[in-house]
Design an enzyme around this catalytic site. Structure first.
Site, mmCIF file in Angstrom:
data_model
loop_
_atom_site.group_PDB
_atom_site.id
_atom_site.type_symbol
_atom_site.label_atom_id
_atom_site.label_comp_id
_atom_site.label_asym_id
_atom_site.label_seq_id
_atom_site.Cartn_x
_atom_site.Cartn_y
_atom_site.Cartn_z
ATOM 1 C CE1 TYR A 109 -3.492 -22.716 49.408
ATOM 2 C CE2 TYR A 109 -3.085 -24.794 50.543
ATOM 3 C CZ TYR A 109 -3.850 -23.645 50.367
ATOM 4 O OH TYR A 109 -4.941 -23.418 51.157
ATOM 5 C CD GLU A 197 -5.531 -20.080 51.223
ATOM 6 O OE1 GLU A 197 -5.987 -21.124 50.722
ATOM 7 O OE2 GLU A 197 -6.108 -18.973 51.150
#
Length: 389
Positions: A109, A197
Site C-alpha cells: 500500500y 492512493e
C-alpha cells in the site's frame, strides 16, 4: 474533485508511474475489443465509479477468455454497485476498465496526502495492501508507516529507501521504490492533488513495482490551474445538491442528519453542527454561504437545504460582519415564499444591520422561530424536530 481509476492511471503514467496496460469500455463488445488489443490470457474487468471497496462488492472480475470478458462487462455495465463508500443507494456503473493480467508476488500500500497535523505532504506505506487495508489500519496501526516531507527540501531519495527497507524490499526493488515514489510525488505536487492512493501497489514476480489500482483526488481551489484535469470531471458521480452548490460558489456538504444548517463562515458552521449534536440533534449538512453572499445566493442556499428530503427543520445562524443580516433576511423570505416551506425554521441573527434583518423577517408573515442566541437557537431547532416527530 475525484476522477475515475482509468483517468488517474493515464495522468500518473505521464509522470513515469508504472501501470498495467488497459482500456476503458462502455459495452461488452468494446470490452472484448480492448482485451484483444491488450493480448494475453488473463484480464481484470473493473467497474468505474468514484468509490472504494469495489473488489469486495463484486465490482472487479477476472476473465480468462474473451467470452468471460464479455460476461463480466455485461454483469457490471448498467448495474448499481453498492460498496461501503457509496452508501445503500450505490452508484450506477456506466463503464468498465479492462486491464491486462499481472503476475502478483506481493501486494503493498502506498499513498501521498496532506497531513493536517504536521502541515506537510506525508508518504504513507504498508506491507499489506489490497482490500483489507482499512482492517489493517484498525487492527495494527503501527504497521502503517508515515514519513513527513519537509516542504523546503521536498522529497529526497532517502524517503523512498526508508520506505523500501521498512516494507522488506531488497536489491533492485529498493531502487524501484525510490523511482516509483519520486514519480508519484511529482504527480502529486504538479497536479495540486489532495490525495494519491495506490492500493494495491504490486511487486511482480520479476521484481517490478506496478500501480494495480490508483485513486486521485484534487484540491478544488487549484483546478483553475489545471483545465485538463477539470475536464475529467464526471458530474454523474457527484451529489447533485453539492454540484449545484458549487455552481453558485456555496460550500455545501451533505450529511446524514435531519436539521438543515445555513451559516456564514466555516468556523461558525462547524460550531453550529457541534452545538446541534450537543443538544441531541443531527445536522443534515454543512453549508457556508460565505461573507460576500448576495440575496440570490442565499435564496439558492435555502432551496438546496429544502431539496434534501431528510431535512425536518432548518437552523439559520448568521453573524453579520461582512455579510449583512438584512441581506440574509431578504434571501430567507424570498426563498421561503418561492418554495413550499413545510418544516420549522429557526433563525438567529447578530451583527451588521441585525435590527433591520429581524424586522424584515417579523413583517414577512412567515412562521419563523426567532432565537436570542447561539444556545437558544440550537435548543429550539432540536425541540422543533422532536415536536414534529
Amino acid at each position: 474533485m475525484d476522477i475515475h481509476e482509468y483517468q488517474a492511471k493515464d495522468l500518473l503514467a505521464k509522470f513515469g508511474v508504472p501501470i498495467p496496460k488497459g482500456a476503458v469500455a462502455y459495452t461488452a463488445a468494446e470490452a472484448v475489443a480492448a482485451a484483444e488489443r491488450l493480448g494475453g490470457t488473463l484480464w481484470a474487468v473493473k467497474a468505474q465509479i468514484h468509490a472504494g471497496g469495489r473488489g469486495k462488492a463484486g465490482g472487479v472480475k477476472l476473465a480468462r477468455s474473451h467470452e468471460e470478458v464479455a460476461a463480466a462487462a455485461r454483469a457490471l455495465i448498467g448495474r448499481k454497485l453498492v460498496t461501503h463508500q457509496t452508501g445503500p443507494d450505490g452508484r450506477d456503473v456506466k463503464r468498465v476498465y479492462v486491464e491486462a493480467g499481472c503476475d502478483i508476488a506481493r501486494e503493498l500500500y502506498l499513498a501521498l496526502s496532506v497531513d493536517r497535523g504536521s502541515g506537510r505532504i506525508t508518504l504513507i506505506g504498508a506491507g499489506e495492501g489490497g482490500m483489507d487495508i482499512e482492517e489493517l489500519a484498525a487492527r495494527a496501526p503501527d504497521k502503517i508507516l508515515r514519513l513527513h516531507i519537509d516542504p523546503a527540501a521536498g522529497l529526497m531519495p532517502f524517503h523512498g529507501r526508508e520506505l523500501a527497507f521498512e516494507l522488506g524490499l531488497k536489491g533492485r526493488q529498493v531502487a524501484a521504490m525510490v523511482a516509483f515514489v519520486g514519480a508519484l510525488y511529482r504527480a502529486f505536487t504538479e497536479l495540486d492533488a489532495a490525495l494519491v492512493e495506490i492500493n494495491p501497489l504490486v511487486l511482480t514476480g520479476a521484481g517490478d513495482l506496478v500501480a494495480l489500482d490508483a485513486k486521485l483526488s484534487f484540491d478544488d481551489n487549484a483546478l483553475f490551474r489545471h483545465p485538463e484535469v477539470e475536464a475529467l470531471r464526471d458530474e454523474a458521480e457527484e451529489d447533485p445538491i453539492e454540484l449545484e452548490a458549487g455552481r453558485h460558489a456555496l460550500n455545501y456538504v451533505k450529511l446524514d442528519g435531519n436539521i438543515g444548517c445555513m451559516v456564514n463562515g466555516a468556523g461558525l458552521a462547524m460550531a453550529t453542527m457541534d452545538i446541534i449534536k450537543l443538544y441531541g440533534g443531527s445536522p443534515a449538512n454543512f453549508l457556508d454561504v460565505g461573507g460576500g453572499a448576495t440575496k440570490e445566493r442565499v435564496t439558492v442556499a435555502f432551496k438546496l437545504i429544502l431539496s434534501d428530503p431528510n431535512v425536518e427543520a432548518i437552523l439559520v445562524n448568521i453573524f453579520g460582519g461582512i455579510m449583512r443580516c438584512d441581506v440574509i433576511a431578504e434571501g430567507i423570505v424570498a426563498a421561503a415564499r418561492e418554495v413550499n416551506l413545510h418544516v420549522p425554521l429557526v433563525v438567529r441573527l447578530e451583527g451588521t444591520n441585525v435590527e433591520l434583518g429581524r424586522r424584515i423577517m417579523s413583517q414577512s408573515g412567515l412562521p419563523l422561530i426567532a432565537a436570542e442566541n447561539f444556545e437558544d437557537a440550537a435548543k429550539k431547532v432540536v425541540a422543533a424536530v422532536e415536536e414534529a416527530g
